[in-house]
Design a protein around this motif. Sequence first.
Motif, PDB file in Angstrom:
ATOM      1  N   PHE A  86      85.499  53.681  36.348  1.00 37.97           N
ATOM      2  CA  PHE A  86      86.484  52.628  36.133  1.00 37.97           C
ATOM      3  C   PHE A  86      85.910  51.252  36.446  1.00 37.97           C
ATOM      4  CE2 PHE A  86      90.513  55.270  36.427  1.00 37.97           C
ATOM      5  CZ  PHE A  86      90.883  54.936  35.143  1.00 37.97           C
ATOM      6  N   TYR A  87      85.414  51.105  37.669  1.00 35.55           N
ATOM      7  CA  TYR A  87      84.941  49.799  38.110  1.00 35.55           C
ATOM      8  C   TYR A  87      83.759  49.334  37.266  1.00 35.55           C
ATOM      9  CZ  TYR A  87      83.051  46.060  40.956  1.00 35.55           C
ATOM     10  OH  TYR A  87      82.564  44.850  41.362  1.00 35.55           O
ATOM     11  N   GLY A  88      82.787  50.233  37.054  1.00 32.23           N
ATOM     12  CA  GLY A  88      81.632  49.852  36.265  1.00 32.23           C
ATOM     13  C   GLY A  88      82.000  49.521  34.831  1.00 32.23           C
ATOM     14  N   GLY A  89      82.852  50.340  34.228  1.00 32.15           N
ATOM     15  CA  GLY A  89      83.263  50.083  32.851  1.00 32.15           C
ATOM     16  C   GLY A  89      84.041  48.798  32.708  1.00 32.15           C
ATOM     17  N   TRP A  90      84.930  48.540  33.654  1.00 35.54           N
ATOM     18  CA  TRP A  90      85.741  47.316  33.640  1.00 35.54           C
ATOM     19  C   TRP A  90      84.855  46.077  33.780  1.00 35.54           C
ATOM     20  CZ3 TRP A  90      86.493  44.253  38.184  1.00 35.54           C
ATOM     21  CH2 TRP A  90      87.413  43.211  38.045  1.00 35.54           C
ATOM     22  N   ALA A  92      81.488  45.788  33.397  1.00 36.33           N
ATOM     23  CA  ALA A  92      80.488  45.658  32.338  1.00 36.33           C
ATOM     24  C   ALA A  92      81.116  45.210  31.025  1.00 36.33           C
ATOM     25  CB  ALA A  92      79.759  46.985  32.147  1.00 36.33           C
ATOM     26  N   THR A  93      82.268  45.763  30.685  1.00 40.61           N
ATOM     27  CA  THR A  93      82.926  45.390  29.430  1.00 40.61           C
ATOM     28  C   THR A  93      83.343  43.927  29.452  1.00 40.61           C
ATOM     29  OG1 THR A  93      83.744  47.648  29.153  1.00 40.61           O
ATOM     30  CG2 THR A  93      84.810  45.929  27.850  1.00 40.61           C
ATOM     31  N   GLY A  94      83.906  43.480  30.580  1.00 38.34           N
ATOM     32  CA  GLY A  94      84.288  42.072  30.693  1.00 38.34           C
ATOM     33  C   GLY A  94      83.106  41.140  30.564  1.00 38.34           C
ATOM     34  N   ASP A  95      82.004  41.475  31.220  1.00 33.38           N
ATOM     35  CA  ASP A  95      80.801  40.640  31.132  1.00 33.38           C
ATOM     36  C   ASP A  95      80.243  40.619  29.712  1.00 33.38           C
ATOM     37  OD1 ASP A  95      81.003  40.029  33.777  1.00 33.38           O
ATOM     38  OD2 ASP A  95      79.348  41.294  34.443  1.00 33.38           O
ATOM     39  N   GLU A  96      80.235  41.796  29.053  1.00 29.17           N
ATOM     40  CA  GLU A  96      79.712  41.862  27.698  1.00 29.17           C
ATOM     41  C   GLU A  96      80.546  41.002  26.739  1.00 29.17           C
ATOM     42  OE1 GLU A  96      77.066  42.998  26.533  1.00 29.17           O
ATOM     43  OE2 GLU A  96      76.328  44.686  27.718  1.00 29.17           O
ATOM     44  N   ILE A  97      81.859  41.036  26.905  1.00 25.71           N
ATOM     45  CA  ILE A  97      82.731  40.237  26.038  1.00 25.71           C
ATOM     46  C   ILE A  97      82.487  38.748  26.253  1.00 25.71           C
ATOM     47  CG2 ILE A  97      85.137  39.582  25.633  1.00 25.71           C
ATOM     48  CD1 ILE A  97      85.876  42.513  26.062  1.00 25.71           C
ATOM     49  N   LEU A  98      82.366  38.331  27.504  1.00 22.15           N
ATOM     50  CA  LEU A  98      82.131  36.914  27.782  1.00 22.15           C
ATOM     51  C   LEU A  98      80.759  36.472  27.276  1.00 22.15           C
ATOM     52  CD1 LEU A  98      83.671  36.471  31.351  1.00 22.15           C
ATOM     53  CD2 LEU A  98      84.624  35.776  29.142  1.00 22.15           C
ATOM     54  N   ASP A 170      76.602  39.549  34.241  1.00 13.28           N
ATOM     55  CA  ASP A 170      75.438  40.427  34.288  1.00 13.28           C
ATOM     56  C   ASP A 170      75.918  41.873  34.240  1.00 13.28           C
ATOM     57  OD1 ASP A 170      73.006  41.615  34.548  1.00 13.28           O
ATOM     58  OD2 ASP A 170      72.713  41.087  36.655  1.00 13.28           O
ATOM     59  N   PRO A 171      76.034  42.447  33.014  1.00 17.26           N
ATOM     60  CA  PRO A 171      76.614  43.791  32.891  1.00 17.26           C
ATOM     61  C   PRO A 171      75.681  44.920  33.274  1.00 17.26           C
ATOM     62  CG  PRO A 171      75.984  42.957  30.741  1.00 17.26           C
ATOM     63  CD  PRO A 171      75.736  41.831  31.717  1.00 17.26           C
ATOM     64  N   ALA A 172      74.392  44.655  33.513  1.00 16.91           N
ATOM     65  CA  ALA A 172      73.415  45.733  33.690  1.00 16.91           C
ATOM     66  C   ALA A 172      73.768  46.646  34.869  1.00 16.91           C
ATOM     67  CB  ALA A 172      72.022  45.148  33.866  1.00 16.91           C
ATOM     68  N   VAL A 173      74.004  46.061  36.040  1.00 15.96           N
ATOM     69  CA  VAL A 173      74.289  46.871  37.233  1.00 15.96           C
ATOM     70  C   VAL A 173      75.601  47.631  37.067  1.00 15.96           C
ATOM     71  CG1 VAL A 173      74.751  46.800  39.702  1.00 15.96           C
ATOM     72  CG2 VAL A 173      72.960  45.346  38.730  1.00 15.96           C
ATOM     73  N   ALA A 174      76.608  46.950  36.514  1.00 17.70           N
ATOM     74  CA  ALA A 174      77.905  47.597  36.316  1.00 17.70           C
ATOM     75  C   ALA A 174      77.794  48.773  35.353  1.00 17.70           C
ATOM     76  CB  ALA A 174      78.918  46.580  35.799  1.00 17.70           C
ATOM     77  N   LEU A 175      76.944  48.640  34.329  1.00 14.55           N
ATOM     78  CA  LEU A 175      76.756  49.739  33.388  1.00 14.55           C
ATOM     79  C   LEU A 175      76.153  50.963  34.074  1.00 14.55           C
ATOM     80  CD1 LEU A 175      75.498  48.055  30.086  1.00 14.55           C
ATOM     81  CD2 LEU A 175      77.552  49.463  30.383  1.00 14.55           C
ATOM     82  N   VAL A 176      75.243  50.725  35.012  1.00 21.10           N
ATOM     83  CA  VAL A 176      74.661  51.842  35.755  1.00 21.10           C
ATOM     84  C   VAL A 176      75.754  52.583  36.519  1.00 21.10           C
ATOM     85  CG1 VAL A 176      73.112  52.470  37.641  1.00 21.10           C
ATOM     86  CG2 VAL A 176      72.381  50.795  35.942  1.00 21.10           C
ATOM     87  N   PHE A 177      76.631  51.845  37.185  1.00 18.38           N
ATOM     88  CA  PHE A 177      77.741  52.466  37.910  1.00 18.38           C
ATOM     89  C   PHE A 177      78.631  53.249  36.943  1.00 18.38           C
ATOM     90  CE2 PHE A 177      76.714  49.604  41.396  1.00 18.38           C
ATOM     91  CZ  PHE A 177      77.023  50.376  42.496  1.00 18.38           C
ATOM     92  N   ALA A 178      78.900  52.660  35.769  1.00 17.38           N
ATOM     93  CA  ALA A 178      79.782  53.313  34.805  1.00 17.38           C
ATOM     94  C   ALA A 178      79.197  54.642  34.335  1.00 17.38           C
ATOM     95  CB  ALA A 178      80.029  52.388  33.616  1.00 17.38           C
ATOM     96  N   TRP A 179      77.915  54.641  33.963  1.00 18.43           N
ATOM     97  CA  TRP A 179      77.307  55.870  33.454  1.00 18.43           C
ATOM     98  C   TRP A 179      77.116  56.912  34.551  1.00 18.43           C
ATOM     99  CZ3 TRP A 179      77.760  57.177  28.782  1.00 18.43           C
ATOM    100  CH2 TRP A 179      77.744  56.234  27.748  1.00 18.43           C
TER     101      TRP A 179
END
Length: 207
Positions: A86-90, A92-98, A170-179
Motif C-alpha cells: 500500500f505505502y510503496g504503491g501509493w 511511487a504512483t504519486g511521484d510518477e504522476i507528478l 523519487d519513486p525508486a525506493v517506494a517501488l522497491v517497498f511496493a514490489w
Amino acid sequence: MRHRRPDDRRPPWGVRRTLLSASAAAVVLLGWFVLAVRLALPSAQAEGLVFFVAASFVLLLLFGRWLARTGALLVLLGLLPAYSAFYGGWAATGDEILLARGRQVDAVVAAETAHRLKAGIDYTYDLRNPDGSTGSLDPGAGTRLAVGSRVPVVEDPGGLVATQLAGKQDPAVALVFAWLGVGGLAGSVAVTAVAGERRRVRNATTR
C-alpha cells in the motif's frame, strides 16, 4: 470410485484446488490494493492509508478462513507485506504522476496549521499560487515553512495527486517497498493455501 489411468498426468484435485484458490485470493487482494492506492492518491499524508489497511485486515482474515479455516495465519504473514504494498504503491504512483505531468510553481505560504501527533507536531500549509488559486501542502515531518515565504512546489493539474515540495519526487525506493510487499503477500497466500490443503488431507486420513 474413479481410478486414475497410468497416463493421466494431471495433478490431483487437491493440488489444483490449492492452486486455484490461492490464485483467486491473490488476484482479488492485489486488485483491492490497486483500487485502494487509486482512492488514496489525493491524500497528502500516509495516515490516509489507515482505512485501507484496516479493510485489508478484514480481507486477509476472510481469505485466511477460506484457504485454511483460520484467518490468523494469513493476517500474521500478510499484514506487513500488505502495508508495504500500500505505502510503496501509493508513494511511487504519486511521484510518477507528478514527474510525468506535474507543474512546478512558486507558491506563497498563506497560513500554517499545527497538528499534534504522538511523535510530535506536524505542520500543513495553505498555499496561494501565482494565478490566484489556492492549495494545501504537507511538506513532511521535520519540515517547517515560514508564512509569507515563497516555496517551489509541484502540483498535479488533474488534481489526482496532492501537491508536494519540488525535488522530493523519487519513486525508486517506494517501488522497491511496493514490489517487496506484493511478493511477500503472494508468498503469504501460498503458504496459507498449502497449510489449508495439508489440514484437509490430514483430517481426511484420520477419519
